[in-house]
Enzyme design. Sequence first.
Site, PDB file in Angstrom:
ATOM      1  N   PRO A  10     -31.034  21.873 -13.404  1.00  0.00           N
ATOM      2  CA  PRO A  10     -30.928  22.564 -12.127  1.00  0.00           C
ATOM      3  C   PRO A  10     -30.072  21.839 -11.096  1.00  0.00           C
ATOM      4  O   PRO A  10     -30.085  20.612 -11.010  1.00  0.00           O
ATOM      5  CB  PRO A  10     -32.378  22.668 -11.647  1.00  0.00           C
ATOM      6  CG  PRO A  10     -33.150  21.727 -12.489  1.00  0.00           C
ATOM      7  CD  PRO A  10     -32.416  21.593 -13.777  1.00  0.00           C
ATOM      8  N   ASN A  11     -29.353  22.670 -10.348  1.00  0.00           N
ATOM      9  CA  ASN A  11     -28.517  22.264  -9.207  1.00  0.00           C
ATOM     10  C   ASN A  11     -27.214  21.577  -9.613  1.00  0.00           C
ATOM     11  O   ASN A  11     -26.353  21.346  -8.767  1.00  0.00           O
ATOM     12  CB  ASN A  11     -29.300  21.376  -8.226  1.00  0.00           C
ATOM     13  CG  ASN A  11     -30.514  22.090  -7.678  1.00  0.00           C
ATOM     14  OD1 ASN A  11     -30.380  23.163  -7.115  1.00  0.00           O
ATOM     15  ND2 ASN A  11     -31.709  21.530  -7.869  1.00  0.00           N
ATOM     16  N   ARG A  18     -22.638  19.542  -3.799  1.00  0.00           N
ATOM     17  CA  ARG A  18     -24.011  19.162  -3.506  1.00  0.00           C
ATOM     18  C   ARG A  18     -24.087  17.668  -3.192  1.00  0.00           C
ATOM     19  O   ARG A  18     -23.741  16.847  -4.035  1.00  0.00           O
ATOM     20  CB  ARG A  18     -24.811  19.463  -4.770  1.00  0.00           C
ATOM     21  CG  ARG A  18     -26.176  18.887  -4.811  1.00  0.00           C
ATOM     22  CD  ARG A  18     -26.658  18.831  -6.253  1.00  0.00           C
ATOM     23  NE  ARG A  18     -28.041  18.421  -6.258  1.00  0.00           N
ATOM     24  CZ  ARG A  18     -28.661  17.914  -7.293  1.00  0.00           C
ATOM     25  NH1 ARG A  18     -28.029  17.758  -8.442  1.00  0.00           N
ATOM     26  NH2 ARG A  18     -29.909  17.560  -7.200  1.00  0.00           N
ATOM     27  N   TYR A  23     -23.615  12.374  -5.326  1.00  0.00           N
ATOM     28  CA  TYR A  23     -23.163  12.830  -6.643  1.00  0.00           C
ATOM     29  C   TYR A  23     -21.640  12.921  -6.786  1.00  0.00           C
ATOM     30  O   TYR A  23     -21.149  13.271  -7.860  1.00  0.00           O
ATOM     31  CB  TYR A  23     -23.808  14.184  -6.978  1.00  0.00           C
ATOM     32  CG  TYR A  23     -25.319  14.123  -7.006  1.00  0.00           C
ATOM     33  CD1 TYR A  23     -25.985  13.374  -7.972  1.00  0.00           C
ATOM     34  CD2 TYR A  23     -26.092  14.779  -6.046  1.00  0.00           C
ATOM     35  CE1 TYR A  23     -27.365  13.297  -8.001  1.00  0.00           C
ATOM     36  CE2 TYR A  23     -27.484  14.712  -6.064  1.00  0.00           C
ATOM     37  CZ  TYR A  23     -28.114  13.971  -7.040  1.00  0.00           C
ATOM     38  OH  TYR A  23     -29.475  13.882  -7.068  1.00  0.00           O
ATOM     39  N   ASN A  73     -28.445  15.687 -18.883  1.00  0.00           N
ATOM     40  CA  ASN A  73     -28.820  15.386 -17.505  1.00  0.00           C
ATOM     41  C   ASN A  73     -29.721  16.527 -17.083  1.00  0.00           C
ATOM     42  O   ASN A  73     -29.241  17.617 -16.722  1.00  0.00           O
ATOM     43  CB  ASN A  73     -27.588  15.298 -16.605  1.00  0.00           C
ATOM     44  CG  ASN A  73     -27.965  14.930 -15.178  1.00  0.00           C
ATOM     45  OD1 ASN A  73     -29.143  14.928 -14.818  1.00  0.00           O
ATOM     46  ND2 ASN A  73     -26.976  14.627 -14.361  1.00  0.00           N
ATOM     47  N   ALA A  76     -33.685  17.469 -11.839  1.00  0.00           N
ATOM     48  CA  ALA A  76     -35.055  17.183 -11.393  1.00  0.00           C
ATOM     49  C   ALA A  76     -36.094  17.438 -12.484  1.00  0.00           C
ATOM     50  O   ALA A  76     -37.201  16.882 -12.420  1.00  0.00           O
ATOM     51  CB  ALA A  76     -35.376  18.002 -10.148  1.00  0.00           C
ATOM     52  N   GLU A  97     -29.709  10.277 -22.490  1.00  0.00           N
ATOM     53  CA  GLU A  97     -30.062  10.754 -21.138  1.00  0.00           C
ATOM     54  C   GLU A  97     -29.073  10.172 -20.129  1.00  0.00           C
ATOM     55  O   GLU A  97     -28.794   8.969 -20.151  1.00  0.00           O
ATOM     56  CB  GLU A  97     -31.478  10.270 -20.813  1.00  0.00           C
ATOM     57  CG  GLU A  97     -31.935  10.578 -19.404  1.00  0.00           C
ATOM     58  CD  GLU A  97     -33.330  10.026 -19.115  1.00  0.00           C
ATOM     59  OE1 GLU A  97     -33.965   9.436 -20.038  1.00  0.00           O
ATOM     60  OE2 GLU A  97     -33.786  10.176 -17.970  1.00  0.00           O
ATOM     61  N   HIS A  99     -27.863  10.126 -15.919  1.00  0.00           N
ATOM     62  CA  HIS A  99     -27.991  10.460 -14.499  1.00  0.00           C
ATOM     63  C   HIS A  99     -26.763   9.937 -13.783  1.00  0.00           C
ATOM     64  O   HIS A  99     -26.378   8.776 -13.972  1.00  0.00           O
ATOM     65  CB  HIS A  99     -29.264   9.857 -13.894  1.00  0.00           C
ATOM     66  CG  HIS A  99     -30.480  10.363 -14.592  1.00  0.00           C
ATOM     67  ND1 HIS A  99     -30.955  11.640 -14.385  1.00  0.00           N
ATOM     68  CD2 HIS A  99     -31.261   9.804 -15.539  1.00  0.00           C
ATOM     69  CE1 HIS A  99     -31.992  11.835 -15.181  1.00  0.00           C
ATOM     70  NE2 HIS A  99     -32.202  10.742 -15.898  1.00  0.00           N
ATOM     71  N   ARG A 106     -33.527   4.957  -6.015  1.00  0.00           N
ATOM     72  CA  ARG A 106     -33.826   6.073  -5.119  1.00  0.00           C
ATOM     73  C   ARG A 106     -35.341   6.241  -4.956  1.00  0.00           C
ATOM     74  O   ARG A 106     -36.094   5.308  -5.177  1.00  0.00           O
ATOM     75  CB  ARG A 106     -33.123   7.330  -5.644  1.00  0.00           C
ATOM     76  CG  ARG A 106     -31.604   7.165  -5.702  1.00  0.00           C
ATOM     77  CD  ARG A 106     -30.913   8.411  -6.197  1.00  0.00           C
ATOM     78  NE  ARG A 106     -31.126   9.546  -5.302  1.00  0.00           N
ATOM     79  CZ  ARG A 106     -30.860  10.818  -5.634  1.00  0.00           C
ATOM     80  NH1 ARG A 106     -30.390  11.086  -6.840  1.00  0.00           N
ATOM     81  NH2 ARG A 106     -31.078  11.783  -4.761  1.00  0.00           N
TER      82      ARG A 106
HETATM   83  C1  DQA Z   1     -29.855  13.406 -11.298  1.00  0.00           C
HETATM   84  C2  DQA Z   1     -30.981  12.638 -10.592  1.00  0.00           C
HETATM   85  C3  DQA Z   1     -32.198  13.522 -10.402  1.00  0.00           C
HETATM   86  O1  DQA Z   1     -33.235  12.790  -9.767  1.00  0.00           O
HETATM   87  C4  DQA Z   1     -31.833  14.712  -9.534  1.00  0.00           C
HETATM   88  O2  DQA Z   1     -32.947  15.564  -9.395  1.00  0.00           O
HETATM   89  C5  DQA Z   1     -30.654  15.440 -10.047  1.00  0.00           C
HETATM   90  C6  DQA Z   1     -29.515  14.696 -10.560  1.00  0.00           C
HETATM   91  C7  DQA Z   1     -28.561  12.573 -11.408  1.00  0.00           C
HETATM   92  O3  DQA Z   1     -27.683  12.986 -12.145  1.00  0.00           O
HETATM   93  O4  DQA Z   1     -28.421  11.546 -10.734  1.00  0.00           O
HETATM   94  O5  DQA Z   1     -30.584  16.668  -9.973  1.00  0.00           O
HETATM   95  O6  DQA Z   1     -30.273  13.716 -12.612  1.00  0.00           O
END
Ligand code: DQA
Length: 146
Positions: A10-11, A18, A23, A73, A76, A97, A99, A106
């Site tokens: 998501p997002n 964003r 990011y 990735n 959340a 995985e 990020h 964070r």
């Molecule tokens: C994320 C880190 C997550 O905590 C966050 O909710 C994201 C992006 C990252 O790529 O740093 O949506 O996965």
Amino acid sequence: MKTILILNGPNLNLLGKRQPQIYGHETLDDVARLCRDACPEGFEVDLRQSNHEGELIDWIHAARETTCGIVINAGAYTHTSIAIMDALNTYEPPVIEVHISQVHKREPFRHLSYISARADGVIAGLGLDGYVAGVRRIVALAQAGA
Ligand code: DQA
């Protein structure tokens, strides 16, 4: 042709727009291009993004027969989704995985990852380079016969 699934939660469709201070300004299309460029002959990437947990799970199930690894990735859902972890536990090839941000620097709620309970490698804080590292790792494992 071996296919690597690059799965985004998501997002991440809003990557580039964003919270760019966290990011960055590059987009998911940039991720796709970088991952494609990281593939040697005989490998390809299939990059997908969804804001829906069930859709991500369906794609993991479908990938069981058709791919040689997943770079994920989960956004959340990383911190909440036992269901995505369970889906990854049905998947045999390597899972990396990723990020973009350094989640451990964070908020405390970002320090827990259900994906890490399954992942064969975890990358955080390298920006988009993390995806490239994930692709390279899966290529190396596939070439080694993993
Ligand atoms: C994320 C880190 C997550 O905590 C966050 O909710 C994201 C992006 C990252 O790529 O740093 O949506 O996965």
